[in-house]
Design an enzyme around this catalytic site. Structure first.
Site, PDB file in Angstrom:
ATOM      1  N   HIS A   1       0.840  -1.204   0.000  1.00 46.04           N
ATOM      2  CA  HIS A   1       0.000   0.000   0.000  1.00 46.04           C
ATOM      3  C   HIS A   1       0.877   1.256   0.000  1.00 46.04           C
ATOM      4  O   HIS A   1       0.619   2.210  -0.735  1.00 46.04           O
ATOM      5  CB  HIS A   1      -0.891   0.062   1.250  1.00 46.04           C
ATOM      6  CG  HIS A   1      -1.908  -1.042   1.364  1.00 46.04           C
ATOM      7  ND1 HIS A   1      -2.075  -1.777   2.504  1.00 46.04           N
ATOM      8  CD2 HIS A   1      -2.827  -1.504   0.486  1.00 46.04           C
ATOM      9  CE1 HIS A   1      -3.062  -2.654   2.340  1.00 46.04           C
ATOM     10  NE2 HIS A   1      -3.521  -2.511   1.115  1.00 46.04           N
TER      11      HIS A   1
ATOM     12  N   LYS B   1     -15.799  -7.970  12.183  1.00 47.39           N
ATOM     13  CA  LYS B   1     -15.438  -8.454  13.515  1.00 47.39           C
ATOM     14  C   LYS B   1     -14.019  -9.022  13.555  1.00 47.39           C
ATOM     15  O   LYS B   1     -13.394  -9.081  14.589  1.00 47.39           O
ATOM     16  CB  LYS B   1     -16.444  -9.522  13.969  1.00 47.39           C
ATOM     17  CG  LYS B   1     -17.833  -8.973  14.184  1.00 47.39           C
ATOM     18  CD  LYS B   1     -18.312  -9.176  15.608  1.00 47.39           C
ATOM     19  CE  LYS B   1     -19.405  -8.234  16.026  1.00 47.39           C
ATOM     20  NZ  LYS B   1     -20.501  -8.069  15.060  1.00 47.39           N
TER      21      LYS B   1
ATOM     22  N   ARG C   1      -2.085  -6.231  -7.848  1.00 42.59           N
ATOM     23  CA  ARG C   1      -1.051  -7.219  -7.550  1.00 42.59           C
ATOM     24  C   ARG C   1      -0.959  -8.136  -8.760  1.00 42.59           C
ATOM     25  O   ARG C   1      -0.534  -7.726  -9.817  1.00 42.59           O
ATOM     26  CB  ARG C   1      -1.409  -8.002  -6.282  1.00 42.59           C
ATOM     27  CG  ARG C   1      -0.963  -7.304  -5.026  1.00 42.59           C
ATOM     28  CD  ARG C   1      -1.601  -7.873  -3.790  1.00 42.59           C
ATOM     29  NE  ARG C   1      -3.035  -7.670  -3.816  1.00 42.59           N
ATOM     30  CZ  ARG C   1      -3.796  -7.598  -2.753  1.00 42.59           C
ATOM     31  NH1 ARG C   1      -3.268  -7.755  -1.571  1.00 42.59           N
ATOM     32  NH2 ARG C   1      -5.083  -7.395  -2.852  1.00 42.59           N
TER      33      ARG C   1
ATOM     34  N   SER D   1      -2.708  -7.662   3.327  1.00 42.57           N
ATOM     35  CA  SER D   1      -2.925  -7.447   4.769  1.00 42.57           C
ATOM     36  C   SER D   1      -3.264  -8.760   5.466  1.00 42.57           C
ATOM     37  O   SER D   1      -2.772  -9.049   6.556  1.00 42.57           O
ATOM     38  CB  SER D   1      -4.058  -6.457   4.993  1.00 42.57           C
ATOM     39  OG  SER D   1      -3.771  -5.216   4.416  1.00 42.57           O
TER      40      SER D   1
HETATM   41  P1  ADP Z   1      -9.667  -4.247  -0.127  1.00 46.63           P
HETATM   42  O1  ADP Z   1     -10.237  -4.405   1.223  1.00 46.63           O
HETATM   43  O2  ADP Z   1     -10.530  -3.522  -1.116  1.00 46.63           O
HETATM   44  O3  ADP Z   1      -9.015  -5.485  -0.704  1.00 46.63           O
HETATM   45  P2  ADP Z   1      -7.080  -3.410   0.642  1.00 46.63           P
HETATM   46  O4  ADP Z   1      -6.913  -2.507   1.793  1.00 46.63           O
HETATM   47  O5  ADP Z   1      -6.648  -4.824   0.794  1.00 46.63           O
HETATM   48  O6  ADP Z   1      -8.529  -3.223   0.096  1.00 46.63           O
HETATM   49  O7  ADP Z   1      -6.270  -2.818  -0.579  1.00 46.63           O
HETATM   50  C1  ADP Z   1      -6.570  -1.576  -1.132  1.00 46.63           C
HETATM   51  C2  ADP Z   1      -6.026  -1.501  -2.541  1.00 46.63           C
HETATM   52  O8  ADP Z   1      -4.630  -1.760  -2.524  1.00 46.63           O
HETATM   53  C3  ADP Z   1      -6.611  -2.516  -3.513  1.00 46.63           C
HETATM   54  O9  ADP Z   1      -6.692  -1.893  -4.775  1.00 46.63           O
HETATM   55  C4  ADP Z   1      -5.595  -3.625  -3.529  1.00 46.63           C
HETATM   56  O10 ADP Z   1      -5.609  -4.317  -4.758  1.00 46.63           O
HETATM   57  C5  ADP Z   1      -4.320  -2.833  -3.389  1.00 46.63           C
HETATM   58  N1  ADP Z   1      -3.217  -3.589  -2.819  1.00 46.63           N
HETATM   59  C6  ADP Z   1      -3.175  -4.249  -1.648  1.00 46.63           C
HETATM   60  N2  ADP Z   1      -1.964  -4.819  -1.442  1.00 46.63           N
HETATM   61  C7  ADP Z   1      -1.217  -4.499  -2.532  1.00 46.63           C
HETATM   62  C8  ADP Z   1       0.124  -4.799  -2.939  1.00 46.63           C
HETATM   63  N3  ADP Z   1       0.930  -5.551  -2.193  1.00 46.63           N
HETATM   64  N4  ADP Z   1       0.526  -4.310  -4.132  1.00 46.63           N
HETATM   65  C9  ADP Z   1      -0.315  -3.584  -4.895  1.00 46.63           C
HETATM   66  N5  ADP Z   1      -1.558  -3.261  -4.572  1.00 46.63           N
HETATM   67  C10 ADP Z   1      -2.024  -3.713  -3.409  1.00 46.63           C
END
Ligand code: ADP
Length: 165
Positions: free
Chosen positions: A18, A42, A91, A129
């Site tokens: 991120h 939750k 990703r 995450s």
């Molecule tokens: P969501 O709950 O919508 O999956 P995230 O918080 O996991 O949201 O991620 C937000 C954005 O960041 C999404 O567009 C996701 O594809 C992108 N993202 C998450 N991890 C990575 C990463 N390691 N590399 C590139 N983009 C990422």
């Protein structure tokens, strides 16, 4: 305020993947808003308030990065903030289908709101995450996967603070 990009997500917690997307986006936007989706989950490790405080701390040196949270439709939030575009990270191929579907739905709801996709560095493309939380819960090392302040907060949540240097 110049050009504003909204980067929405759960960020539970913010990872190096991120962070990389946010920093890359600063080259195209004057302001990048990391917008935490208020989604009552939750299984979340951090509350929205905690996530916001941690993200603000991670980017404390960069005034062009803001942190906010929103509920409801993303397109409504984007219009309310008078933002120029939504930023999403990609990703691997498995992200594509979901992101494509969501972007097309948003476009149907709000044809004036566009989404731009950024790719992370190859070092970070496998980081999610969910997997970082899993590894941390199971006692593994998460160095280099999340910013240092986030690692510290995760270890405190998990009772691993004794392992922090
Ligand atoms: P969501 O709950 O919508 O999956 P995230 O918080 O996991 O949201 O991620 C937000 C954005 O960041 C999404 O567009 C996701 O594809 C992108 N993202 C998450 N991890 C990575 C990463 N390691 N590399 C590139 N983009 C990422």
């Amino acid at each position: 305020m110049g050009r504003i990009g909204i980067y929405p997500g759960s960020f539970d917690p913010l990872t190096e993947g991120h962070r990389d997307i946010v920093l890359r986006s600063l080259r195209f936007f004057d302001t990048v808003v990391v917008a935490i989706l208020k989604n009552p989950d939750k299984r979340a490790m951090f509350s929205v308030r905690e996530r916001a405080a941690l993200i603000a701390e991670t980017f404390a040196d960069e005034p062009r990065i803001q942190v906010d949270h929103f509920g409801g439709l993303l397109v409504d939030y984007v219009r309310q903030r008078k933002a120029d575009a939504v930023i999403r990270g990609l990703r691997a191929v498995q992200d594509f289908e979901y992101e494509f579907q969501m972007t097309m739905m948003n476009r149907r709801l709000a044809p004036d709101v566009d989404t731009v996709f950024m790719m992370t560095d190859e070092e970070y493309f496998y980081i999610a995450s969910r997997t970082v939380k899993e590894v941390a819960r199971l006692g593994g090392t998460i160095d280099g996967l999340v910013p240092d302040n986030i690692k510290a907060a995760m270890f405190v949540k998990l009772g691993r603070e004794g392992e922090l240097a």
